[in-house]
Design a protein around this motif. Structure first.
Motif, PDB file in Angstrom:
ATOM      1  N   GLU A 106       0.825  -1.218   0.000  1.00 14.85           N
ATOM      2  CA  GLU A 106       0.000   0.000   0.000  1.00 14.85           C
ATOM      3  C   GLU A 106       0.854   1.262   0.000  1.00 14.85           C
ATOM      4  N   LEU A 107       2.100   1.132   0.448  1.00 15.28           N
ATOM      5  CA  LEU A 107       2.998   2.286   0.489  1.00 15.28           C
ATOM      6  C   LEU A 107       3.488   2.692  -0.897  1.00 15.28           C
ATOM      7  N   ARG A 108       3.318   1.812  -1.852  1.00 14.94           N
ATOM      8  CA  ARG A 108       3.782   2.117  -3.210  1.00 14.94           C
ATOM      9  C   ARG A 108       3.114   3.370  -3.756  1.00 14.94           C
ATOM     10  N   ALA A 109       1.910   3.663  -3.276  1.00 18.15           N
ATOM     11  CA  ALA A 109       1.174   4.843  -3.751  1.00 18.15           C
ATOM     12  C   ALA A 109       1.911   6.141  -3.441  1.00 18.15           C
ATOM     13  N   ALA A 110       2.820   6.103  -2.459  1.00 18.57           N
ATOM     14  CA  ALA A 110       3.573   7.313  -2.082  1.00 18.57           C
ATOM     15  C   ALA A 110       4.919   7.393  -2.787  1.00 18.57           C
ATOM     16  N   THR A 111       5.149   6.527  -3.773  1.00 18.99           N
ATOM     17  CA  THR A 111       6.453   6.469  -4.441  1.00 18.99           C
ATOM     18  C   THR A 111       6.298   6.475  -5.957  1.00 18.99           C
ATOM     19  N   HIS A 112       7.415   6.786  -6.633  1.00 14.99           N
ATOM     20  CA  HIS A 112       7.433   6.770  -8.096  1.00 14.99           C
ATOM     21  C   HIS A 112       8.836   6.370  -8.562  1.00 14.99           C
ATOM     22  N   PRO A 113       8.948   5.593  -9.619  1.00 14.61           N
ATOM     23  CA  PRO A 113      10.270   5.277 -10.172  1.00 14.61           C
ATOM     24  C   PRO A 113      10.835   6.474 -10.926  1.00 14.61           C
ATOM     25  N   ASN A 114      12.123   6.437 -11.194  1.00 14.78           N
ATOM     26  CA  ASN A 114      12.778   7.509 -11.939  1.00 14.78           C
ATOM     27  C   ASN A 114      13.569   6.888 -13.080  1.00 14.78           C
ATOM     28  N   ALA A 115      13.134   7.125 -14.298  1.00 12.92           N
ATOM     29  CA  ALA A 115      13.726   6.465 -15.463  1.00 12.92           C
ATOM     30  C   ALA A 115      15.212   6.782 -15.607  1.00 12.92           C
ATOM     31  N   GLU A 116      15.601   8.006 -15.300  1.00 17.35           N
ATOM     32  CA  GLU A 116      17.016   8.385 -15.459  1.00 17.35           C
ATOM     33  C   GLU A 116      17.910   7.682 -14.442  1.00 17.35           C
ATOM     34  N   MET A 117      17.406   7.465 -13.234  1.00 22.37           N
ATOM     35  CA  MET A 117      18.193   6.739 -12.241  1.00 22.37           C
ATOM     36  C   MET A 117      18.277   5.260 -12.589  1.00 22.37           C
ATOM     37  N   ILE A 118      17.204   4.705 -13.131  1.00 20.16           N
ATOM     38  CA  ILE A 118      17.239   3.308 -13.587  1.00 20.16           C
ATOM     39  C   ILE A 118      18.310   3.142 -14.655  1.00 20.16           C
ATOM     40  N   GLU A 119      18.309   4.047 -15.631  1.00 20.90           N
ATOM     41  CA  GLU A 119      19.303   3.968 -16.702  1.00 20.90           C
ATOM     42  C   GLU A 119      20.716   4.133 -16.157  1.00 20.90           C
ATOM     43  N   ALA A 120      20.899   5.025 -15.201  1.00 22.95           N
ATOM     44  CA  ALA A 120      22.230   5.255 -14.637  1.00 22.95           C
ATOM     45  C   ALA A 120      22.751   4.006 -13.941  1.00 22.95           C
ATOM     46  N   VAL A 121      21.901   3.360 -13.146  1.00 20.90           N
ATOM     47  CA  VAL A 121      22.309   2.132 -12.446  1.00 20.90           C
ATOM     48  C   VAL A 121      22.714   1.059 -13.451  1.00 20.90           C
ATOM     49  N   ARG A 122      21.922   0.877 -14.479  1.00 22.66           N
ATOM     50  CA  ARG A 122      22.209  -0.193 -15.444  1.00 22.66           C
ATOM     51  C   ARG A 122      23.425   0.124 -16.302  1.00 22.66           C
ATOM     52  N   LEU A 123      23.642   1.391 -16.566  1.00 23.46           N
ATOM     53  CA  LEU A 123      24.829   1.770 -17.325  1.00 23.46           C
ATOM     54  C   LEU A 123      26.084   1.531 -16.491  1.00 23.46           C
ATOM     55  N   LEU A 124      26.033   1.852 -15.214  1.00 22.80           N
ATOM     56  CA  LEU A 124      27.172   1.571 -14.332  1.00 22.80           C
ATOM     57  C   LEU A 124      27.454   0.077 -14.286  1.00 22.80           C
TER      58      LEU A 124
END
Length: 245
Positions: A103-121
């Motif tokens: 239920e806490l997921r409603a207070a959160t959002h992913p960030n596409a640029e951070m996802i890309e940064a992690v995978r690029l690293l």
């Protein structure tokens, strides 16, 4: 302060909440503490659950004993629900993480640029560390990482509530990770959004990046940082980093 020499980085450590996972702590904790009131009303006084919760978390953060953070956490709550009820408190809490934590997921959002940064690293050969503050049950970390659009499998090391004895902002938290990985501070980049808890890594000599967007500060307890910028700027920084040799 800005560090110009970046060709020695081998390891990137990430905060989770507010950094990889877009969220405000206030909204997140409001939802969670409402659940605590429902779960524990028959075990402990819940009218002041916010005060109790943050007092116990403060104890977990600040203890410097041989106990794990998990032991300090449950010892703290035992003072309010009674030692005879702590096993039931723990059972209900872990059941909450299994069945209702979503239920806490409603207070959160992913960030596409951070996802890309992690995978690029990762592609560049970096050792990746999920360095979330280990002051809550481990059962919630994998879920929050998934809400951020990532997986714990993408990280080489994850801090642990059940095993760790230190927490941010203490420098021992950062040194303990580096010791376990066999890394020198000069090899490491710490990425976070909290000018107190996360940027405390500067006290070890680790290069730090403060992510704008959900920056948390304290009135008189903020640390310096090596870099600062929004996720888009951090992603560009990552693109320019050389692969690990």
């Amino acid at each position: 302060m800005r560090k110009e020499t970046t060709d020695m980085f081998t390891t990137a450590l990430f905060d989770l909440d507010g950094t990889l996972l877009r969220m405000t702590n206030e909204d997140f904790f409001d939802i969670m503490l409402a659940s605590y009131r429902r779960m524990f009303a028959d075990l402990m006084p819940v009218d002041n659950i916010r005060e109790v919760f943050f007092k116990v978390i403060g104890e977990v953060i600040n203890h410097m004993s041989e106990r794990t953070n998990e032991q300090v956490f449950y010892d703290g709550f035992a003072r309010y629900c009674g030692q005879e009820n702590i096993a039931e408190f723990r059972r209900r809490l872990l059941d909450y993480y299994k069945n209702d934590y979503g239920e806490l997921r409603a207070a959160t959002h992913p960030n596409a640029e951070m996802i890309e940064a992690v995978r690029l690293l990762k592609e560049k050969g970096f050792t990746l560390v999920m360095a979330t503050n280990p002051v809550f049950p481990d059962e919630g970390v994998a879920q929050r990482v998934s809400w951020a659009g990532l997986s714990l499998d993408e990280f080489d090391y994850v801090t642990s509530f059940a095993e760790d004895r230190y927490a941010k902002p203490h420098v021992e938290f950062f040194y303990d990770i580096l010791k376990k990985l066999g890394r020198d501070v000069s090899e490491c980049l710490y990425v976070g959004n909290d000018r107190y808890e996360d940027m405390a890594a500067t006290g070890t000599g680790i290069t730090t990046w403060l992510i704008d967007g959900y920056v948390r500060t304290r009135p008189d307890r903020n640390f310096d940082h090596s870099y600062r910028g929004r996720p888009k700027a951090f992603l560009q920084f990552v693109r320019e980093l050389p692969p690990v040799r």
